[in-house]
Design an enzyme around this catalytic site. Structure first.
Site, PDB file in Angstrom:
ATOM      1  N   GLY A  13     -17.794  -7.496   4.926  1.00 44.45           N
ATOM      2  CA  GLY A  13     -18.319  -6.140   5.042  1.00 44.45           C
ATOM      3  C   GLY A  13     -19.159  -5.765   3.840  1.00 44.45           C
ATOM      4  O   GLY A  13     -18.874  -6.170   2.715  1.00 44.45           O
ATOM      5  N   VAL A  26     -29.241 -12.285 -10.462  1.00 44.86           N
ATOM      6  CA  VAL A  26     -30.610 -12.796 -10.507  1.00 44.86           C
ATOM      7  C   VAL A  26     -31.188 -12.700 -11.914  1.00 44.86           C
ATOM      8  O   VAL A  26     -31.701 -13.684 -12.473  1.00 44.86           O
ATOM      9  CB  VAL A  26     -31.509 -12.034  -9.503  1.00 44.86           C
ATOM     10  CG1 VAL A  26     -32.976 -12.431  -9.702  1.00 44.86           C
ATOM     11  CG2 VAL A  26     -31.064 -12.322  -8.062  1.00 44.86           C
ATOM     12  N   ARG A  74     -20.696 -12.524   9.698  1.00 44.39           N
ATOM     13  CA  ARG A  74     -19.521 -13.384   9.855  1.00 44.39           C
ATOM     14  C   ARG A  74     -20.012 -14.768  10.259  1.00 44.39           C
ATOM     15  O   ARG A  74     -21.044 -14.915  10.905  1.00 44.39           O
ATOM     16  CB  ARG A  74     -18.586 -12.831  10.933  1.00 44.39           C
ATOM     17  CG  ARG A  74     -18.235 -11.355  10.756  1.00 44.39           C
ATOM     18  CD  ARG A  74     -17.332 -11.095   9.575  1.00 44.39           C
ATOM     19  NE  ARG A  74     -17.002  -9.680   9.444  1.00 44.39           N
ATOM     20  CZ  ARG A  74     -16.256  -9.173   8.468  1.00 44.39           C
ATOM     21  NH1 ARG A  74     -15.777  -9.973   7.531  1.00 44.39           N
ATOM     22  NH2 ARG A  74     -16.006  -7.881   8.424  1.00 44.39           N
ATOM     23  N   ASP A 105     -11.353 -11.347   0.261  1.00 40.87           N
ATOM     24  CA  ASP A 105     -10.518 -12.549   0.210  1.00 40.87           C
ATOM     25  C   ASP A 105     -11.051 -13.668   1.099  1.00 40.87           C
ATOM     26  O   ASP A 105     -10.992 -14.842   0.740  1.00 40.87           O
ATOM     27  CB  ASP A 105      -9.079 -12.216   0.622  1.00 40.87           C
ATOM     28  CG  ASP A 105      -8.265 -11.648  -0.536  1.00 40.87           C
ATOM     29  OD1 ASP A 105      -8.681 -11.832  -1.694  1.00 40.87           O
ATOM     30  OD2 ASP A 105      -7.222 -11.021  -0.279  1.00 40.87           O
ATOM     31  N   GLY A 106     -11.563 -13.318   2.292  1.00 39.09           N
ATOM     32  CA  GLY A 106     -12.117 -14.334   3.183  1.00 39.09           C
ATOM     33  C   GLY A 106     -13.303 -15.027   2.551  1.00 39.09           C
ATOM     34  O   GLY A 106     -13.475 -16.249   2.671  1.00 39.09           O
ATOM     35  N   THR A 127     -15.613  -4.950  -1.794  1.00 38.75           N
ATOM     36  CA  THR A 127     -15.056  -4.369  -0.573  1.00 38.75           C
ATOM     37  C   THR A 127     -14.600  -2.951  -0.870  1.00 38.75           C
ATOM     38  O   THR A 127     -13.968  -2.704  -1.901  1.00 38.75           O
ATOM     39  CB  THR A 127     -13.862  -5.173  -0.024  1.00 38.75           C
ATOM     40  OG1 THR A 127     -13.152  -4.396   0.948  1.00 38.75           O
ATOM     41  CG2 THR A 127     -12.889  -5.587  -1.109  1.00 38.75           C
ATOM     42  N   ASP A 129     -12.275  -1.307   0.454  1.00 34.32           N
ATOM     43  CA  ASP A 129     -10.846  -1.091   0.665  1.00 34.32           C
ATOM     44  C   ASP A 129      -9.999  -1.243  -0.594  1.00 34.32           C
ATOM     45  O   ASP A 129      -8.849  -0.819  -0.623  1.00 34.32           O
ATOM     46  CB  ASP A 129     -10.308  -2.044   1.736  1.00 34.32           C
ATOM     47  CG  ASP A 129     -10.823  -1.720   3.126  1.00 34.32           C
ATOM     48  OD1 ASP A 129     -11.394  -0.622   3.302  1.00 34.32           O
ATOM     49  OD2 ASP A 129     -10.664  -2.556   4.029  1.00 34.32           O
ATOM     50  N   ASP A 131      -8.641  -3.941  -1.678  1.00 40.44           N
ATOM     51  CA  ASP A 131      -7.459  -4.659  -1.193  1.00 40.44           C
ATOM     52  C   ASP A 131      -7.369  -6.099  -1.674  1.00 40.44           C
ATOM     53  O   ASP A 131      -6.707  -6.935  -1.049  1.00 40.44           O
ATOM     54  CB  ASP A 131      -7.432  -4.632   0.339  1.00 40.44           C
ATOM     55  CG  ASP A 131      -8.648  -5.313   0.966  1.00 40.44           C
ATOM     56  OD1 ASP A 131      -9.615  -5.627   0.221  1.00 40.44           O
ATOM     57  OD2 ASP A 131      -8.640  -5.523   2.191  1.00 40.44           O
ATOM     58  N   ARG A 173      -7.740  -0.822   6.334  1.00 43.02           N
ATOM     59  CA  ARG A 173      -6.870  -1.377   7.380  1.00 43.02           C
ATOM     60  C   ARG A 173      -5.472  -1.687   6.858  1.00 43.02           C
ATOM     61  O   ARG A 173      -4.485  -1.111   7.301  1.00 43.02           O
ATOM     62  CB  ARG A 173      -7.511  -2.635   7.967  1.00 43.02           C
ATOM     63  CG  ARG A 173      -8.724  -2.346   8.833  1.00 43.02           C
ATOM     64  CD  ARG A 173      -9.409  -3.621   9.249  1.00 43.02           C
ATOM     65  NE  ARG A 173      -9.950  -4.350   8.108  1.00 43.02           N
ATOM     66  CZ  ARG A 173     -10.476  -5.557   8.171  1.00 43.02           C
ATOM     67  NH1 ARG A 173     -10.516  -6.184   9.322  1.00 43.02           N
ATOM     68  NH2 ARG A 173     -10.968  -6.139   7.091  1.00 43.02           N
ATOM     69  N   LYS A 213       5.346  29.075   4.326  1.00 38.03           N
ATOM     70  CA  LYS A 213       6.185  30.134   3.757  1.00 38.03           C
ATOM     71  C   LYS A 213       5.655  30.618   2.414  1.00 38.03           C
ATOM     72  O   LYS A 213       5.939  31.736   1.999  1.00 38.03           O
ATOM     73  CB  LYS A 213       7.624  29.631   3.603  1.00 38.03           C
ATOM     74  CG  LYS A 213       8.334  29.391   4.924  1.00 38.03           C
ATOM     75  CD  LYS A 213       9.716  28.804   4.689  1.00 38.03           C
ATOM     76  CE  LYS A 213      10.414  28.501   6.009  1.00 38.03           C
ATOM     77  NZ  LYS A 213      11.745  27.866   5.793  1.00 38.03           N
ATOM     78  N   HIS A 218      -4.020  26.737   6.053  1.00 33.16           N
ATOM     79  CA  HIS A 218      -4.786  25.596   6.562  1.00 33.16           C
ATOM     80  C   HIS A 218      -4.263  24.323   5.900  1.00 33.16           C
ATOM     81  O   HIS A 218      -3.743  24.365   4.786  1.00 33.16           O
ATOM     82  CB  HIS A 218      -6.288  25.780   6.301  1.00 33.16           C
ATOM     83  CG  HIS A 218      -6.646  25.781   4.850  1.00 33.16           C
ATOM     84  ND1 HIS A 218      -6.591  26.923   4.075  1.00 33.16           N
ATOM     85  CD2 HIS A 218      -7.057  24.787   4.026  1.00 33.16           C
ATOM     86  CE1 HIS A 218      -6.958  26.638   2.839  1.00 33.16           C
ATOM     87  NE2 HIS A 218      -7.246  25.345   2.782  1.00 33.16           N
ATOM     88  N   VAL A 253     -19.374   5.755   7.715  1.00 35.51           N
ATOM     89  CA  VAL A 253     -20.141   6.539   6.747  1.00 35.51           C
ATOM     90  C   VAL A 253     -19.638   6.250   5.334  1.00 35.51           C
ATOM     91  O   VAL A 253     -20.391   6.337   4.355  1.00 35.51           O
ATOM     92  CB  VAL A 253     -20.042   8.045   7.069  1.00 35.51           C
ATOM     93  CG1 VAL A 253     -18.616   8.560   6.882  1.00 35.51           C
ATOM     94  CG2 VAL A 253     -20.991   8.854   6.206  1.00 35.51           C
TER      95      VAL A 253
END
Length: 322
Positions: A13, A26, A74, A105-106, A127, A129, A131, A173, A213, A218, A253
């Site tokens: 991603g 570079v 991919r 990781d992949g 990434t 995430d 993660d 995820r 209370k 909201h 987004v």
């Protein structure tokens, strides 16, 4: 000079800050006097020969751009022994003996496999995430969090106007870091993450009733993507409390937009360190952040690490958001 040519690719991603890392790879490589190639569309580009030579101007005016100028894709074919050998053969035919791989990781596993086939690789964690167990920070995480906060702040305006509850799903995820930190930043009443099981009555309804209370009208519930079910959750909250509740999925987004200062700086530092390691003849390493410092680790060691969720921060979040 140990490398006759190095290359850089982005895999998995996309994440804001990847372009800063590419730029640094570079320009650092060129400063060491080596040729630098850009591999387009990740490992798939190695198999299809989508490789272009880079120069100083190839990476001008990209540090502020989201996504990746090298594109990403991919590649199931690369994840086979024959695919790895074909990729290594492409590198040899182009005079590339070192590759910087930016991804998760992949992507690191692909870098390890390519290193074992004779092409030295250095991985950089990219990434949103956050993660990757070996690194306390990944490129793109800060931008994603800030985007999530901006979007929830906008939702807050209409929630306040209508005394509503907004159930917001953010990305992540298997990892709840975006939900946790964005949830703290927006003052969420409840934060749901995949690392911690939740009780609907205790962790959501009772917290909402308690704050009612004290005068609150909201509510914001932040839910990590790995928990899911926000539409049903909003419906259940409305039925249990009588408070009008709406679900919002922020989606991709969060993966776009101009990277924050932190992602630009971290991406630049990691990219420069990676290119220098290849120049020095090193490979099978990943660049990570540990203790706030940029260090390098063996890829296999990094992949074997277990990620630890910050439960202390999670407890603080729920202590202060009532």
């Amino acid at each position: 000079m140990s490398s006759k040519a190095i290359a850089v690719l982005t895999s998995g991603g996309d994440a804001p800050g990847m372009n800063a890392a590419v730029r640094a790879v570079v320009r650092t490589g060129l400063s060491h006097g080596v040729r630098v190639m850009g591999i387009q569309r990740g490992f798939n580009g190695l198999l299809s020969g989508e490789v272009v030579e880079m120069n100083l101007r190839s990476v001008s005016d990209i540090i502020h751009r989201g996504g990746t100028i090298l594109y990403t894709a991919r590649s199931p074919e690369f994840n086979t022994p024959a695919g790895v050998q074909q990729a290594a053969s492409t590198c040899r035919s182009l005079g590339i003996d070192g590759v910087v791989v930016i991804g998760g990781d992949g992507s690191f596993r692909g870098a390890r496999d390519l290193t074992e086939s004779g092409i030295r690789c250095i991985g950089i964690p990219g990434t949103i995430d956050n993660d990757i167990a070996s690194s306390e920070y990944t490129i793109g995480f800060d931008t994603a969090m800030n985007t999530a906060v901006q979007m929830v702040d906008r939702l807050r305006d209409t929630m306040e106007s209508h005394d509503r509850c907004s159930v917001v799903q953010v990305m992540g995820r298997r990892c709840g870091d975006i939900a946790l930190q964005a949830g703290i930043a927006v003052g969420a009443t409840s934060i749901l993450v995949p690392e911690v099981p939740y009780d609907f009555q205790k962790d959501i309804i009772e917290r909402m009733r308690f704050t009612q209370k004290t005068g609150k009208k909201h509510f914001i519930i932040i839910v990590a993507e790995g928990v899911g079910g926000v539409e049903k959750l909003a419906q259940d909250i409305q039925e249990a409390t009588g408070i009008e509740s709406r679900a919002t999925i922020l989606g991709h987004v969060q993966r776009g937009g101009s990277p924050t200062l932190r992602d630009r700086v971290v991406g630049s530092e990691m990219g420069s360190v990676a290119a220098t390691l290849l120049y020095k003849g090193k490979g099978n390493r990943v660049i990570v952040m540990q203790g706030g410092k940029i260090v390098d680790l063996d890829i296999s060691e990094a992949l074997n690490m277990k990620r630890v969720f910050d439960k202390n921060l999670y407890e603080i979040a729920h202590r202060i958001s009532i």
